[in-house]
Structures are given as structure tokens and as C-alpha cells.
Design a protein around this motif. Sequence first.
Motif, PDB file in Angstrom:
ATOM      1  N   ARG A   1      40.053  59.590  45.494  1.00 19.28           N
ATOM      2  CA  ARG A   1      40.177  60.532  46.620  1.00 19.28           C
ATOM      3  C   ARG A   1      39.329  60.075  47.802  1.00 19.28           C
ATOM      4  NH1 ARG A   1      38.400  66.104  44.467  1.00 19.28           N
ATOM      5  NH2 ARG A   1      37.015  64.781  43.219  1.00 19.28           N
ATOM      6  N   VAL A   2      38.148  59.559  47.521  1.00 21.50           N
ATOM      7  CA  VAL A   2      37.282  59.070  48.588  1.00 21.50           C
ATOM      8  C   VAL A   2      37.894  57.828  49.224  1.00 21.50           C
ATOM      9  CG1 VAL A   2      34.991  58.189  49.143  1.00 21.50           C
ATOM     10  CG2 VAL A   2      35.243  60.044  47.484  1.00 21.50           C
ATOM     11  N   LYS A   3      38.442  56.937  48.404  1.00 22.04           N
ATOM     12  CA  LYS A   3      39.100  55.732  48.924  1.00 22.04           C
ATOM     13  C   LYS A   3      40.211  56.089  49.902  1.00 22.04           C
ATOM     14  CE  LYS A   3      38.493  52.549  45.009  1.00 22.04           C
ATOM     15  NZ  LYS A   3      39.228  51.796  43.954  1.00 22.04           N
ATOM     16  N   LEU A   4      41.016  57.078  49.544  1.00 18.22           N
ATOM     17  CA  LEU A   4      42.132  57.481  50.390  1.00 18.22           C
ATOM     18  C   LEU A   4      41.628  58.055  51.711  1.00 18.22           C
ATOM     19  CD1 LEU A   4      45.205  57.879  50.663  1.00 18.22           C
ATOM     20  CD2 LEU A   4      44.901  60.137  49.586  1.00 18.22           C
ATOM     21  N   ALA A   5      40.554  58.846  51.647  1.00 16.70           N
ATOM     22  CA  ALA A   5      40.015  59.471  52.860  1.00 16.70           C
ATOM     23  C   ALA A   5      39.353  58.447  53.778  1.00 16.70           C
ATOM     24  CB  ALA A   5      39.022  60.565  52.488  1.00 16.70           C
ATOM     25  N   LEU A   6      38.734  57.402  53.175  1.00 10.65           N
ATOM     26  CA  LEU A   6      38.000  56.411  53.969  1.00 10.65           C
ATOM     27  C   LEU A   6      38.908  55.338  54.548  1.00 10.65           C
ATOM     28  CD1 LEU A   6      34.781  55.857  51.836  1.00 10.65           C
ATOM     29  CD2 LEU A   6      35.054  57.264  53.880  1.00 10.65           C
TER      30      LEU A   6
END
Length: 261
Positions: free
Chosen positions: A107-112
Motif C-alpha cells: 500500500r505504501v509502495k502504491l502511494a509513493l
Amino acid sequence: MKTIITQGCDRGMMLAGILGGVVLLSGCAGTSGARGPVGPDDPETTVPKVSLPAVVPSVHALQFEDPGDGTLVKPRGSSPLGGISTEAETGPTESADLIARAVANDRVKLALGDRYQFIGSERVEAGKRVRHGCCAAAEQVHRLTFYSYSNRTAVVALMKGEHVAEVTSRPGYQPPETQQEAEEAIALVRQDTRLAGKLDGLDGHVILTEPGEGLIWNDPGYGHRVLWVTFSKGLEGRPLYWALVDLDERAVLKAHEEPQD
């Protein structure tokens, strides 16, 4: 028709004046001791009274670091350019571990996205209690703040212990600039041909800025991560050159010489 001039508030005289002519009043004592709308007869405001503590609580002293070279002092533990301090809350080793765990989360990868900058971390509260061996200990909760150049938004990851509990994108919010961003912006300006050969021996200074939204068209860099960069001789403070750097695009938007008096 009679004209009556009264002193005080003699109701009989006032009534006679009203019936017989014009009344001119001079002062009105009213009820003895009254002071207008709030007088001595009004009830007192109830204020709960508590006893002072037997032991005076200790006061946390704010300590400052003085470089001794004439620059401004700054609170101890703060970052050089106003970014969120990581060492003051977590320590560099713990922060590095939290960052690695966060950016490994899908989820963090997608947001970043592909390109981002870590801004800082802070401890926010104690979470649920977890067991470590024989004993229970409070699970640490940290808030990690990033800026995504790919998605042009700030990203906040809430870490409970070693796990990502929540990921939030915050479009429109610009967290404080970091040392790494300042160095990148200065380097980009030094490479710009408009100021080629003019910045040698000058020091660069950086501050985050937000280009304005216009009625017809917006200022260059509007909605992007933009830094204002100035160059001066040492600590003189008077800027000789300035530039606007868009870190989202890694581009120098403007570069000019300051007019000198």
C-alpha cells in the motif's frame, strides 16, 4: 408647557414633567450602589478551587544549540532546514528500520510511486500491549511522513510496532523541506546555464515555497514541490542570485540576478 430639569431619578417629578412638557434629565442614580448592567447584587461566578500540588512538577527546559558563528541558534535536536527530526523521537537506527518496513509494504509502495523523499518520523502514542518474552510491553506507534514526487502528494504511514496500520495520501499538503532536497535544489541551480560561472564562492540557501494560483493561469510550479533558492556571500545574508526549483520535474523554473542598489 413646562420644562422640568431633574437630577437623579425622582419618578414623581419625571411623571409631572412628561405630562406637562419637556423633561431634561441629568444623571440617574438608580439603585444605590449599582454600576450599570453588572452591579454588586449580581451573583458571583462559581469558580472551582483546587489545592496546589504538594510537589511542584519539573519543567522541561528547552535547550538550544549556538553555532557561535553569528547564525541563528536553533532548538537542540531539530533538523538543519526545519524538517521533522527523526533522531529526537526514534533514533537513526530505529528510523531506518521503520522506513525499510514501510516502503516494503504494497500500500505504501502504491502511494509513493517510483520517486519519493522521506521527510521524517515521530512517535505519536502508545498502542496495544504486546508480549515480549515473559512480560507485556506497550506497542510503539510512529507516524512516517513522505513526499511522493511521482504522485505529487504527501504520504503518511502509521506504523504500529513493525507493521503498517494505515496509509494516507494528503494532496495539497507540503511537509517541510529536507537537507537532501536542499542539496539537490542547489545542485540543479548551479548546473543551470542562466547562472553559469556566477555562483562560484557563493553559499546556497533554501526554503519551501508554494507558487500561486492565478485567475487565468497559475504561477510556474503550482501544485508541485518547489523550493526557493538564493545565493549569497557566506553569512552576509543579502542574496545576489535567486532561483525557483521544481523538484517534481527536477527543473529550474526561474533563475535571475537580484537587483543591487
